[in-house]
Design a protein around this motif. Structure first.
Motif, PDB file in Angstrom:
ATOM      1  N   GLY A   1      18.878   2.832 -36.660  1.00 29.94           N
ATOM      2  CA  GLY A   1      19.230   1.742 -37.565  1.00 29.94           C
ATOM      3  C   GLY A   1      20.729   1.689 -37.826  1.00 29.94           C
ATOM      4  N   HIS A   2      21.318   2.863 -37.974  1.00 35.84           N
ATOM      5  CA  HIS A   2      22.755   2.958 -38.221  1.00 35.84           C
ATOM      6  C   HIS A   2      23.525   2.377 -37.023  1.00 35.84           C
ATOM      7  CE1 HIS A   2      25.897   5.678 -40.416  1.00 35.84           C
ATOM      8  NE2 HIS A   2      26.411   4.522 -40.091  1.00 35.84           N
ATOM      9  N   LEU A   3      23.098   2.746 -35.815  1.00 34.05           N
ATOM     10  CA  LEU A   3      23.758   2.207 -34.603  1.00 34.05           C
ATOM     11  C   LEU A   3      23.604   0.693 -34.523  1.00 34.05           C
ATOM     12  CD1 LEU A   3      23.098   4.588 -31.557  1.00 34.05           C
ATOM     13  CD2 LEU A   3      25.242   4.126 -32.735  1.00 34.05           C
ATOM     14  N   ALA A   4      22.423   0.188 -34.893  1.00 31.50           N
ATOM     15  CA  ALA A   4      22.210  -1.262 -34.875  1.00 31.50           C
ATOM     16  C   ALA A   4      23.171  -1.931 -35.861  1.00 31.50           C
ATOM     17  CB  ALA A   4      20.759  -1.587 -35.217  1.00 31.50           C
ATOM     18  N   GLY A   5      23.358  -1.294 -37.009  1.00 35.12           N
ATOM     19  CA  GLY A   5      24.304  -1.818 -37.999  1.00 35.12           C
ATOM     20  C   GLY A   5      25.733  -1.824 -37.460  1.00 35.12           C
ATOM     21  N   ILE A   6      26.092  -0.773 -36.740  1.00 32.81           N
ATOM     22  CA  ILE A   6      27.434  -0.697 -36.162  1.00 32.81           C
ATOM     23  C   ILE A   6      27.603  -1.784 -35.104  1.00 32.81           C
ATOM     24  CG2 ILE A   6      28.969   0.747 -34.762  1.00 32.81           C
ATOM     25  CD1 ILE A   6      27.701   3.206 -36.158  1.00 32.81           C
ATOM     26  N   ARG A   7      26.541  -2.021 -34.333  1.00 32.64           N
ATOM     27  CA  ARG A   7      26.593  -3.092 -33.329  1.00 32.64           C
ATOM     28  C   ARG A   7      26.916  -4.430 -34.013  1.00 32.64           C
ATOM     29  NH1 ARG A   7      22.477  -5.615 -31.208  1.00 32.64           N
ATOM     30  NH2 ARG A   7      20.992  -4.029 -31.854  1.00 32.64           N
ATOM     31  N   LYS A   8      26.269  -4.670 -35.144  1.00 25.03           N
ATOM     32  CA  LYS A   8      26.550  -5.908 -35.886  1.00 25.03           C
ATOM     33  C   LYS A   8      28.014  -5.948 -36.342  1.00 25.03           C
ATOM     34  CE  LYS A   8      22.259  -6.914 -36.573  1.00 25.03           C
ATOM     35  NZ  LYS A   8      21.044  -6.257 -37.119  1.00 25.03           N
ATOM     36  N   MET A   9      28.507  -4.812 -36.825  1.00 21.70           N
ATOM     37  CA  MET A   9      29.919  -4.744 -37.244  1.00 21.70           C
ATOM     38  C   MET A   9      30.849  -5.142 -36.095  1.00 21.70           C
ATOM     39  SD  MET A   9      30.061  -1.084 -39.346  1.00 21.70           S
ATOM     40  CE  MET A   9      31.748  -1.199 -39.996  1.00 21.70           C
ATOM     41  N   VAL A  10      30.552  -4.636 -34.900  1.00 16.94           N
ATOM     42  CA  VAL A  10      31.417  -4.938 -33.746  1.00 16.94           C
ATOM     43  C   VAL A  10      31.294  -6.411 -33.369  1.00 16.94           C
ATOM     44  CG1 VAL A  10      31.879  -4.420 -31.307  1.00 16.94           C
ATOM     45  CG2 VAL A  10      31.342  -2.562 -32.896  1.00 16.94           C
ATOM     46  N   GLU A  11      30.060  -6.948 -33.432  1.00 13.64           N
ATOM     47  CA  GLU A  11      29.869  -8.381 -33.133  1.00 13.64           C
ATOM     48  C   GLU A  11      30.688  -9.252 -34.084  1.00 13.64           C
ATOM     49  OE1 GLU A  11      25.650  -8.712 -33.386  1.00 13.64           O
ATOM     50  OE2 GLU A  11      25.324  -7.980 -31.330  1.00 13.64           O
ATOM     51  N   GLN A  12      30.770  -8.798 -35.345  1.00 10.78           N
ATOM     52  CA  GLN A  12      31.507  -9.594 -36.348  1.00 10.78           C
ATOM     53  C   GLN A  12      32.985  -9.218 -36.394  1.00 10.78           C
ATOM     54  OE1 GLN A  12      29.224  -8.616 -39.778  1.00 10.78           O
ATOM     55  NE2 GLN A  12      27.444  -9.815 -39.142  1.00 10.78           N
ATOM     56  N   ASP A  13      33.407  -8.452 -35.378  1.00  9.94           N
ATOM     57  CA  ASP A  13      34.828  -8.121 -35.229  1.00  9.94           C
ATOM     58  C   ASP A  13      35.407  -7.379 -36.440  1.00  9.94           C
ATOM     59  OD1 ASP A  13      36.780  -8.061 -33.407  1.00  9.94           O
ATOM     60  OD2 ASP A  13      37.515 -10.104 -33.726  1.00  9.94           O
ATOM     61  N   THR A  14      34.618  -6.419 -36.963  1.00  9.89           N
ATOM     62  CA  THR A  14      35.082  -5.587 -38.082  1.00  9.89           C
ATOM     63  C   THR A  14      36.281  -4.732 -37.638  1.00  9.89           C
ATOM     64  OG1 THR A  14      32.784  -5.478 -38.798  1.00  9.89           O
ATOM     65  CG2 THR A  14      34.300  -3.864 -39.791  1.00  9.89           C
ATOM     66  N   TYR A  15      37.124  -4.404 -38.587  1.00 12.49           N
ATOM     67  CA  TYR A  15      38.311  -3.588 -38.318  1.00 12.49           C
ATOM     68  C   TYR A  15      37.898  -2.268 -37.637  1.00 12.49           C
ATOM     69  CZ  TYR A  15      42.767  -1.219 -39.298  1.00 12.49           C
ATOM     70  OH  TYR A  15      43.959  -0.552 -39.173  1.00 12.49           O
ATOM     71  N   CYS A  16      38.532  -1.956 -36.489  1.00 13.05           N
ATOM     72  CA  CYS A  16      38.155  -0.795 -35.652  1.00 13.05           C
ATOM     73  C   CYS A  16      38.026   0.502 -36.442  1.00 13.05           C
ATOM     74  CB  CYS A  16      39.203  -0.513 -34.586  1.00 13.05           C
ATOM     75  SG  CYS A  16      39.578  -1.887 -33.540  1.00 13.05           S
ATOM     76  N   VAL A  17      38.950   0.725 -37.369  1.00 14.47           N
ATOM     77  CA  VAL A  17      38.943   1.989 -38.109  1.00 14.47           C
ATOM     78  C   VAL A  17      37.642   2.137 -38.903  1.00 14.47           C
ATOM     79  CG1 VAL A  17      40.113   3.298 -39.935  1.00 14.47           C
ATOM     80  CG2 VAL A  17      41.451   2.110 -38.182  1.00 14.47           C
ATOM     81  N   ASP A  18      37.168   1.025 -39.460  1.00 15.44           N
ATOM     82  CA  ASP A  18      35.911   1.076 -40.217  1.00 15.44           C
ATOM     83  C   ASP A  18      34.725   1.316 -39.291  1.00 15.44           C
ATOM     84  OD1 ASP A  18      37.271   0.661 -42.595  1.00 15.44           O
ATOM     85  OD2 ASP A  18      37.222  -1.520 -42.351  1.00 15.44           O
ATOM     86  N   VAL A  19      34.788   0.731 -38.092  1.00 17.47           N
ATOM     87  CA  VAL A  19      33.725   0.975 -37.105  1.00 17.47           C
ATOM     88  C   VAL A  19      33.726   2.454 -36.715  1.00 17.47           C
ATOM     89  CG1 VAL A  19      32.842   0.414 -34.801  1.00 17.47           C
ATOM     90  CG2 VAL A  19      33.881  -1.383 -36.214  1.00 17.47           C
TER      91      VAL A  19
END
Lengths: 87, 87, 87, 87
Positions: free
Chosen positions: B18-36
């Protein structure tokens, strides 16, 4: 610890000490940080390799003997070592 | 593996997925790399913790039984796991 | 994040999720712990590789821009990331 | 490297050398492996901490200067350091 392992580990420890002394000289002479860091990584890897030798000796001697006399502490120690190494 | 360990490990695996799926969403939404990156570190730590649980179960079951029937392979496997985890 | 990095990272994240789901099935089917552990190590390594891609993108974009506009926070973040990754 | 960082790093290097010499004595006196391993882990952690100091100095000096004069090599080096530390 059997004599072969002990001799091997002592040789590796001396080598790592010498390596650290060399790195100290690099820092004294104001060597470029990146070059210093590559050497400290190399020392850490050398220490990790030496730990592997120690652990293999430990598994085939103390752990076998501990399990055979029903000593569970030897297994808890192993779990703790993994946790420490893997932090 | 005993049932408690199995249940605990399964729960932790689902959580990590689930955590990885959440991170995938973060990357799709172009979240700041450091937070990813902070999140991917957290997942790796969670997996390391789950490995610790697996290992503890393994030590107290398979390793004890292996040593008692004189099976040295179980110790070579442990040394290999340590080397893999510590690379 | 540039589009190539983003696509690459998303592909790697999906792959890691699938890998974890596979490991979950292994645990459900009571696979030998050592085989499960080798797979979880592999997932952690895959995540570390993906982090490397993220970091490289971050260095060549955000860090360059941050330094050029005199933003020291971007360097403190980098130091923090190294500390977290290296713990 | 600024003088404060240099002095701090040299102090930490001397300390790590002394620690390794102490571990060598432990091995010579055939100390229990688990106790030796806990000390080698501690040395590795101390070296990692010293690397963090070096890296912070590097980021705030060489990296800033490198980026400001448009030198991308300084970023490739950082990515490489991260990969090496994280292996």
């Amino acid at each position: 610890m059997d004599q072969d392992t002990q001799r091997d580990v002592l040789r590796r420890l001396s080598y790592a000490e010498g390596h650290l002394a060399g790195i100290r000289k690099m820092v004294e002479q104001d060597t470029y940080c990146v070059d210093v860091l590559k050497q400290t990584y190399a020392v850490r890897r050398a220490i990790a390799k030496l730990e592997q030798k120690l652990l293999e000796g430990h598994l085939h001697h103390c752990v076998v003997e501990g399990v055979q006399r029903g000593d569970a502490a030897v297994l808890d120690e192993l779990a703790e070592l993994y946790a420490l190494a893997n932090r």
